[in-house]
Every structure is written in C-alpha cells, then in structure tokens.
Design an enzyme around this catalytic site. Structure first.
Site, short mmCIF file in Angstrom:
data_model
loop_
_atom_site.label_atom_id
_atom_site.label_comp_id
_atom_site.label_asym_id
_atom_site.label_seq_id
_atom_site.Cartn_x
_atom_site.Cartn_y
_atom_site.Cartn_z
N ASP A 47 24.42 -40.43 -85.11
CA ASP A 47 24.58 -41.86 -85.44
C ASP A 47 25.07 -42.04 -86.88
O ASP A 47 24.73 -41.25 -87.77
CB ASP A 47 23.22 -42.56 -85.26
CG ASP A 47 23.37 -44.07 -85.23
OD1 ASP A 47 24.49 -44.56 -85.03
OD2 ASP A 47 22.36 -44.76 -85.43
N GLU A 63 25.60 -47.73 -72.57
CA GLU A 63 25.56 -49.07 -73.18
C GLU A 63 26.68 -49.24 -74.21
O GLU A 63 27.19 -50.35 -74.42
CB GLU A 63 24.20 -49.31 -73.85
CG GLU A 63 23.02 -49.42 -72.89
CD GLU A 63 22.54 -48.09 -72.31
OE1 GLU A 63 22.89 -47.03 -72.87
OE2 GLU A 63 21.83 -48.11 -71.28
N ASN A 64 27.10 -48.14 -74.86
CA ASN A 64 28.17 -48.23 -75.88
C ASN A 64 29.50 -48.72 -75.30
O ASN A 64 30.39 -49.15 -76.04
CB ASN A 64 28.43 -46.86 -76.54
CG ASN A 64 27.35 -46.41 -77.49
OD1 ASN A 64 27.16 -45.21 -77.70
ND2 ASN A 64 26.63 -47.35 -78.09
N GLU A 72 9.80 -32.17 -80.91
CA GLU A 72 9.54 -32.55 -82.30
C GLU A 72 10.69 -33.45 -82.73
O GLU A 72 11.85 -33.16 -82.44
CB GLU A 72 9.49 -31.30 -83.19
CG GLU A 72 8.34 -30.37 -82.89
CD GLU A 72 6.98 -31.03 -83.08
OE1 GLU A 72 6.85 -31.88 -84.00
OE2 GLU A 72 6.06 -30.72 -82.31
C1 FPP Z 1 27.35 -43.53 -83.28
O1 FPP Z 1 27.72 -44.06 -84.53
C2 FPP Z 1 28.37 -42.62 -82.84
C3 FPP Z 1 29.13 -42.83 -81.73
C4 FPP Z 1 28.96 -44.00 -80.85
C5 FPP Z 1 30.19 -41.86 -81.36
C6 FPP Z 1 29.89 -40.43 -81.74
C7 FPP Z 1 31.07 -39.63 -81.45
C8 FPP Z 1 31.43 -38.51 -82.10
C9 FPP Z 1 30.66 -37.85 -83.19
C10 FPP Z 1 32.68 -37.82 -81.67
C11 FPP Z 1 32.41 -37.24 -80.34
C12 FPP Z 1 33.52 -36.59 -79.78
C13 FPP Z 1 33.44 -35.81 -78.67
C14 FPP Z 1 34.63 -35.14 -78.20
C15 FPP Z 1 32.19 -35.62 -77.92
P1 FPP Z 1 27.96 -45.63 -84.65
O2 FPP Z 1 29.37 -45.93 -84.32
O3 FPP Z 1 26.95 -46.37 -83.82
O4 FPP Z 1 27.69 -45.79 -86.17
P2 FPP Z 1 27.01 -47.04 -86.88
O5 FPP Z 1 25.60 -47.12 -86.38
O6 FPP Z 1 27.08 -46.66 -88.33
O7 FPP Z 1 27.83 -48.25 -86.55
#
Ligand code: FPP
Length: 230
Positions: free
Chosen positions: A17, A64-65, A197
């Site tokens: 996150d 949900e995203n 954990e």
């Molecule tokens: C949450 O941060 C992150 C995500 C919704 C996407 C995570 C994806 C990656 C790390 C790349 C993955 C790629 C592959 C190929 C699996 P957020 O957008 O909710 O951050 P915020 O809380 O700061 O808004």
C-alpha cells in the site's frame, strides 16, 4: 519443523500500500506511483526468496479496487501486461512458480492469456511459490469455496476449506506485512492469516527496502507464536 520453532517464516504475505501517496508527494500522477511500486516489487521478490521464504503472496489489486477511476485501472492493466510478458523468464530461471489468485475474469482477455502462459511456464519451479492477488477478495474466495461444498453436498472441515481456497496449495500465512501506515487487513487472506504475525510499516510501498523487509523478519523471529496455546 513445527512452525512455532522456525525463525524464518515459510509464508509471507504483503499488502503493498502507498503507491498513490508516494506519487502525490512528488506531484506525479498516481500511475507513476504504481510503476515505482512494480519496480520495487520485482526487486523485493528476489530478496524475499533469497532469505529462505518458500511462499510469498502479494496483494496487487483487490476486487474492490476495480471501482477506481478507469484511468488508474488502465494504468495498472498496462503494468500487468508488462510484468506477465517480461518477467516470466526471470522467475523461471529463479525456480519460482507463479500463481495468480482472484477473479481474473475482471481482467482483459489478453492479460488473462498472459497469466495462464506465465503460470504454465513457471509451473515446475521448486524453489518457491509467488502468488499475486489480482481482483482478489478473501470474503469472495470464502463464499466461492463454501458454495462448492454446498453443490457437492458435503460439510467442510478447517482443512478441506483451506484446501478449497485459491491459496489451497500453500501453507497458512506466518507473517503479514502491510506498508503505507494503515493498520487493517482490507479483505486480504482472512482465513489463511488467522495466526499470522502482523507487522505494519510506516513506509509507502515504493520506499519499502530490502532492509525494511529484513527488519520485519528480525521482528518476526522475536515473536513468540503460541497458536492459542499456553
Ligand atoms: C495500493 O496503493 C496499491 C495498489 C492498488 C496497486 C499495487 C500494485 C503494484 C505494486 C504493481 C503490481 C504489479 C503487478 C504486475 C502485480 P494505493 O494506490 O492504494 O496507494 P494510496 O493508499 O497511497 O493511494
């Protein structure tokens, strides 16, 4: 060895996150934060398995995203396309089996195809298993497994239910890390992490270093795991 005696967790799960906030701090579009997150993820995966972890589940995108603006979802789709075509050979070379958990029907057909190809190509990897959660929700996974038992007219046990989840080929989670300051599970591995954990990092995911991961392993090694017993 009993899990309580191991100092290295067999199964680590990470909620990655903070990509959006990482980008915002730099006045960049959110998509750039996800790209930075992907870069960090690729490098961290190699490090995690080098530490003796056997199973690693990473939360890339929840069911949900998908309600996020189309522009952000499209940017993530582009990263998935890139990852599942350009990183398969490296996973194969490292002996890492890749699986994707979650509702992949939410993804465009070409990405579904690339995922199936990546899963097949890495299927014999014996050094470790990497599960990427995409379009995933633990409640949805549990409901799906329960419905299977209902259809088959049989009762579930804790063991058979665990085997029927999308994580069914993996042991339960020993260590769950969430980056990005928030302290919640957000519908991730609710059954599998019952005795995990929990470690919450203040770092936004693109800033979460290999050293931070080692710090989490050191913290894990100090914890006394009792699984409800005395
Ligand atoms: C949450 O941060 C992150 C995500 C919704 C996407 C995570 C994806 C990656 C790390 C790349 C993955 C790629 C592959 C190929 C699996 P957020 O957008 O909710 O951050 P915020 O809380 O700061 O808004």
């Amino acid at each position: 060895m009993a899990e309580a005696e191991r100092s290295v967790p067999r199964h680590v799960a990470i909620i990655m996150d903070g990509n959006g906030r990482w980008a915002k701090k730099r006045l960049l579009p959110r998509a750039m934060g996800h790209r930075a997150g992907l870069r960090r993820m690729i490098s961290l995966i190699g490090h995690i398995f080098s530490r003796g972890v056997e199973y690693c589940t990473l939360f890339a995108l929840s069911a949900e995203n998908f309600a996020r603006p189309a522009e952000e979802i499209e940017a993530l789709f582009s990263l998935f396309r890139e990852y599942f075509t350009q990183n398969v050979a490296e996973l194969e070379a490292q002996g890492i089996r890749l699986i994707v958990i979650g509702d992949r029907s939410l993804l465009p057909a070409d990405i579904q195809g690339a995922i199936s190809h990546a899963e097949e190509a890495t299927g014999r990897g014996a050094r470790g298993t990497l599960a990427l959660a995409i379009g995933y929700g633990a409640r949805q996974d549990l409901v799906c497994a329960c419905n299977k038992f209902v259809r088959e007219g049989r009762e579930a046990t804790q063991e058979t239910l665990a085997q029927s989840l999308s994580t069914g080929t993996m042991p339960e989670v020993d260590l769950l890390i969430r980056t990005g300051k928030e302290k919640r599970l957000s519908n991730f591995l609710l059954f599998e992490a019952a005795y995990a954990e929990l470690i919450f990092s203040e770092k936004l995911f693109p800033d979460f270093t290999d050293r931070d991961f080692d710090g989490a392993l050191a913290e894990y090694a100090k914890r006394e795991r009792r699984f409800g017993k005395l």
